[in-house]
Design a protein around this motif. Structure first.
Motif, short mmCIF file in Angstrom:
data_model
loop_
_atom_site.label_atom_id
_atom_site.label_comp_id
_atom_site.label_asym_id
_atom_site.label_seq_id
_atom_site.Cartn_x
_atom_site.Cartn_y
_atom_site.Cartn_z
N TYR A 12 0.80 -1.15 0.02
CA TYR A 12 -0.05 -0.15 0.19
C TYR A 12 0.95 1.39 0.05
O TYR A 12 1.45 1.27 1.10
N SER A 36 1.30 -10.35 15.38
CA SER A 36 1.10 -8.96 16.14
C SER A 36 0.12 -8.22 14.97
O SER A 36 0.26 -8.45 13.62
N SER A 37 -0.57 -7.27 15.50
CA SER A 37 -1.41 -6.59 14.57
C SER A 37 -0.31 -5.52 13.91
O SER A 37 0.87 -5.20 13.92
N GLY A 40 0.12 -8.12 8.81
CA GLY A 40 -0.42 -8.54 7.50
C GLY A 40 -1.15 -9.64 7.38
O GLY A 40 -1.64 -10.14 6.28
N HIS A 213 5.64 -8.64 8.46
CA HIS A 213 5.04 -8.73 7.06
C HIS A 213 5.41 -10.03 6.34
O HIS A 213 5.44 -10.06 5.03
P1 ADP Z 1 -3.05 -7.43 10.67
O1 ADP Z 1 -4.38 -7.78 10.09
O2 ADP Z 1 -2.08 -8.34 10.89
O3 ADP Z 1 -3.20 -6.30 11.66
P2 ADP Z 1 -2.99 -5.90 8.04
O4 ADP Z 1 -3.15 -6.94 7.09
O5 ADP Z 1 -4.47 -5.18 8.31
O6 ADP Z 1 -2.32 -6.60 9.52
O7 ADP Z 1 -1.93 -4.74 7.92
C1 ADP Z 1 -0.67 -4.71 7.32
C2 ADP Z 1 -0.13 -3.65 6.83
O8 ADP Z 1 -0.81 -2.83 5.71
C3 ADP Z 1 -0.09 -2.58 8.08
O9 ADP Z 1 0.86 -1.55 8.09
C4 ADP Z 1 -1.44 -1.62 7.57
O10 ADP Z 1 -1.17 -0.61 7.98
C5 ADP Z 1 -1.13 -1.67 6.08
N1 ADP Z 1 -2.68 -1.59 5.28
C6 ADP Z 1 -3.68 -2.71 5.38
N2 ADP Z 1 -4.34 -2.37 4.46
C7 ADP Z 1 -4.20 -1.28 4.14
C8 ADP Z 1 -5.12 -0.28 3.35
N3 ADP Z 1 -6.11 -0.55 2.79
N4 ADP Z 1 -4.38 0.83 3.03
C9 ADP Z 1 -3.30 1.15 3.59
N5 ADP Z 1 -2.18 0.32 4.21
C10 ADP Z 1 -3.00 -0.59 4.61
#
Ligand code: ADP
Ligand code: MG
Length: 245
Positions: A12, A36-37, A40, A213
């Motif tokens: 992203y 961890s949050s 990914g 990631h």
């Molecule tokens: P998790 O589910 O393990 O918490 P995510 O997959 O939601 O992790 O996020 C992984 C990374 O990608 C994070 O740094 C998050 O901020 C980024 N991210 C996820 N979705 C988006 C999006 N739609 N736009 C921008 N950044 C995103």
């Protein structure tokens, strides 16, 4: 149905959300995405489910690369069931209609077949007495059970669940986990991102542990919890246990 990520990456802006991930969803046992949050998990679920496409690598479905063509992606998604953190129920529809509408619109059911199916599922999840209730008239646990019933409507082989209990208090979490246990017992494959490690451990199957990631480790759930394989997995588990106590 077999779904596999091969060197899959998604960014992203200029940030990689996941990078170079290769794994295969096991058949007939759960796949638990832990980590961890921000690591990914949701991004990987979305790629496997065809809700987004990777910028690097591929998703393979039954050995064939999933194309970026919207109609192919839609076909892929229709074969799966989805449950998200907050259920995503249609707020203006009651429990029954939340289940019948997608069956009629997306899966070609007749109205009467869709109703029969909704009744069967609501009964299985002990929700028949709430069939006419809208989401605002249901508890959080009941909403998530309706969401599970909806996801099961077209009898998908694989259910994709993104933190389905993280918005719930412990008692409601228990209700939803019992329902998931029933689903697993019926032979469905669950692909589940969760922080509920107690439940994850109980579900068994395989763990894919994401860290920074990337896929840091994948293997048997029992091994992950009984003998955490790496320093990173030990750190993650001790942090989770601290939060829980
Ligand atoms: P998790 O589910 O393990 O918490 P995510 O997959 O939601 O992790 O996020 C992984 C990374 O990608 C994070 O740094 C998050 O901020 C980024 N991210 C996820 N979705 C988006 C999006 N739609 N736009 C921008 N950044 C995103
Ligand atoms: Mg997430």
């Amino acid at each position: 149905m077999q779904i596999e990520a091969r060197n899959a990456g998604r960014c992203y802006g200029d940030q990689w959300a996941i990078r170079n991930i290769s794994l295969r969803i096991p058949s007939h046992e759960p796949l638990l995405l832990l980590g961890s949050s921000g690591g990914g998990k949701s991004t990987l679920l979305r790629l496997l489910a065809g809700l987004e496409i990777p910028q690097e690598g591929q998703i393979l479905v039954d050995g064939n690369p999933l194309s970026a063509n919207e109609s192919d992606l839609r076909t892929h998604r229709r074969r799966l069931g989805f449950v998200f953190q907050d259920g995503n129920l249609f707020p203006h529809l009651n429990a029954e209609e939340n289940i019948t509408l997608p069956l009629i619109r997306a899966h070609g059911f007749s109205r009467s077949d869709a109703k029969t199916r909704a009744h069967t599922l609501l009964e299985r999840f002990q929700l028949l007495s709430h069939i006419r209730h809208r989401p605002s008239e249901l508890s959080g646990g009941q909403r998530q059970r309706v969401a599970l019933a909806r996801a099961m409507g077209h009898d998908p082989e694989i259910l994709v669940l993104d933190e389905p209990t993280s918005a719930l208090d412990p008692e409601m979490t228990g209700e939803v986990m019992d329902a998931l246990e029933t689903i697993r017992g019926s032979g469905k494959t669950l692909v589940l991102a969760t922080h509920a490690t107690g439940f994850a451990r109980h579900l068994g199957g395989q763990v894919a542990f994401l860290q920074n990631h990337r896929l840091h480790w994948m293997g048997a759930t029992r091994q992950f919890f009984d003998a955490p394989p790496t320093e990173e997995s030990r750190t993650y588990l001790s942090r989770i246990h601290r939060e829980e106590s």
